[in-house]
Design a protein around this motif. Structure first.
Motif, short mmCIF file in Angstrom:
data_model
loop_
_atom_site.label_atom_id
_atom_site.label_comp_id
_atom_site.label_asym_id
_atom_site.label_seq_id
_atom_site.Cartn_x
_atom_site.Cartn_y
_atom_site.Cartn_z
N UNK A 234 0.83 -1.21 0.00
CA UNK A 234 0.00 0.00 0.00
C UNK A 234 0.87 1.26 0.00
N UNK A 235 2.04 1.18 0.62
CA UNK A 235 2.96 2.32 0.55
C UNK A 235 3.44 2.57 -0.86
N UNK A 236 3.71 1.49 -1.58
CA UNK A 236 4.12 1.62 -2.98
C UNK A 236 3.00 2.22 -3.83
N UNK A 237 1.76 1.73 -3.63
CA UNK A 237 0.63 2.25 -4.40
C UNK A 237 0.43 3.74 -4.13
N UNK A 238 0.61 4.14 -2.88
CA UNK A 238 0.44 5.55 -2.54
C UNK A 238 1.52 6.41 -3.21
N UNK A 239 2.77 5.95 -3.17
CA UNK A 239 3.85 6.71 -3.80
C UNK A 239 3.69 6.74 -5.31
N UNK A 240 3.19 5.64 -5.88
CA UNK A 240 2.96 5.60 -7.32
C UNK A 240 1.85 6.58 -7.72
N UNK A 241 0.81 6.66 -6.89
CA UNK A 241 -0.28 7.59 -7.17
C UNK A 241 0.19 9.03 -7.07
N UNK A 242 1.04 9.32 -6.08
CA UNK A 242 1.58 10.67 -5.92
C UNK A 242 2.45 11.05 -7.11
N UNK A 243 3.27 10.09 -7.56
CA UNK A 243 4.12 10.37 -8.73
C UNK A 243 3.30 10.64 -9.97
N UNK A 244 2.26 9.83 -10.19
CA UNK A 244 1.40 10.02 -11.37
C UNK A 244 0.66 11.34 -11.30
N UNK A 245 0.28 11.74 -10.08
CA UNK A 245 -0.43 13.01 -9.92
C UNK A 245 0.48 14.19 -10.25
N UNK A 246 1.73 14.10 -9.89
CA UNK A 246 2.69 15.17 -10.17
C UNK A 246 2.96 15.29 -11.66
N UNK A 247 2.86 14.17 -12.37
CA UNK A 247 3.14 14.20 -13.80
C UNK A 247 2.01 14.82 -14.62
N UNK A 248 0.82 14.89 -14.01
CA UNK A 248 -0.31 15.46 -14.75
C UNK A 248 -0.19 16.97 -14.86
#
Length: 248
Positions: A234-248
């Protein structure tokens, strides 16, 4: 031919030490010296962690060293633990026990083949975020031997008699090894300065425990790792979501 420096040879010597420790663990298992067999696998894990560090410090990484490391890992953390656990209890299940041991050894070989095929390259999302893909080889061997550690830690333990339960545990560990779940990468871990002293204190307590109750502490470390897997995911999923959000 151009001469090869000692600096280039040293990391490979450390890798060979890991390989020989793994093979020696089988000898101890054949003699029924279970504590020494598990200790030899742990020693192989220590050497495996050192060879890459030595290679980087000496700036002597090589393709030969990488291939030798993978071959060593297959034996020390794939074949040897499978043979040890089979001789310890799985042989009570006859052909089924051997099949389970083969499943684990095959899973380890497949994981290392996947790693060599560079599926865990720098562009892989887990690697970029500081995670590994699946349970790494040394930890996989340690998890596999947890039933033996528990048996050695307890007086008059009946763990060895639970061959079917151990077989099921082996299958679960095999699946974790070949899975693509994100797992913790020790190299990527960072500790804030404010937590430095508490972390060192915890490490000191663990090290002291290893001298006093070796097998109980090692079993506890393995159990902690297994319990942490959902939190890591779940920590990985959260960091992945944050990274994808920054790329938008």
């Amino acid at each position: 031919m151009r001469a090869i420096s000692i600096r280039t040879i040293l990391p490979n010597v450390v890798t060979l030490c890991a390989f020989m420790a793994g093979v020696t663990s089988i000898r101890f298992a054949l003699a029924g010296k279970w504590e020494l067999a598990v200790a030899a696998i742990a020693l192989a894990g220590i050497f495996d962690g050192l060879d890459g560090t030595v290679a980087r410090l000496l700036k002597s990484t090589s393709k030969f060293g990488a291939e030798l490391d993978s071959l060593s890992d297959v034996v020390s953390f794939g074949v040897a633990p499978a043979v040890i656990l089979y001789l310890w209890t799985l042989q009570e299940l006859d052909r089924l026990g051997w099949a389970v041991a083969l499943i684990y050894a095959t899973a380890m070989a497949l994981r290392l083949a996947r790693f060599n095929a560079r599926l865990d390259d720098e562009e892989e999302p887990r690697k970029r975020l500081g995670y590994l893909t699946g349970v790494p080889a040394p930890m996989g061997a340690g998890l596999l031997l947890m039933p033996m550690m528990l048996d050695l830690a307890l007086v008059d333990s009946l763990v060895r008699d639970q061959s079917f339960l151990v077989a099921g545990f082996v299958v679960v560990i095999s699946l974790l090894i070949v899975s693509t779940i994100p797992t913790i990468s020790v190299k990527a871990l960072r500790v804030r300065r404010t937590y430095f002293v508490p972390v060192m204190l915890v490490i000191g307590v663990v090290l002291a425990g290893l001298f006093v109750r070796t097998w109980a502490v090692m079993f506890g470390i393995g159990l902690f790792y297994l319990v942490s897997l959902p939190f890591t995911y779940f920590g990985f999923r959260r960091r992945l979501a944050i990274r994808d959000e920054r790329r938008k």
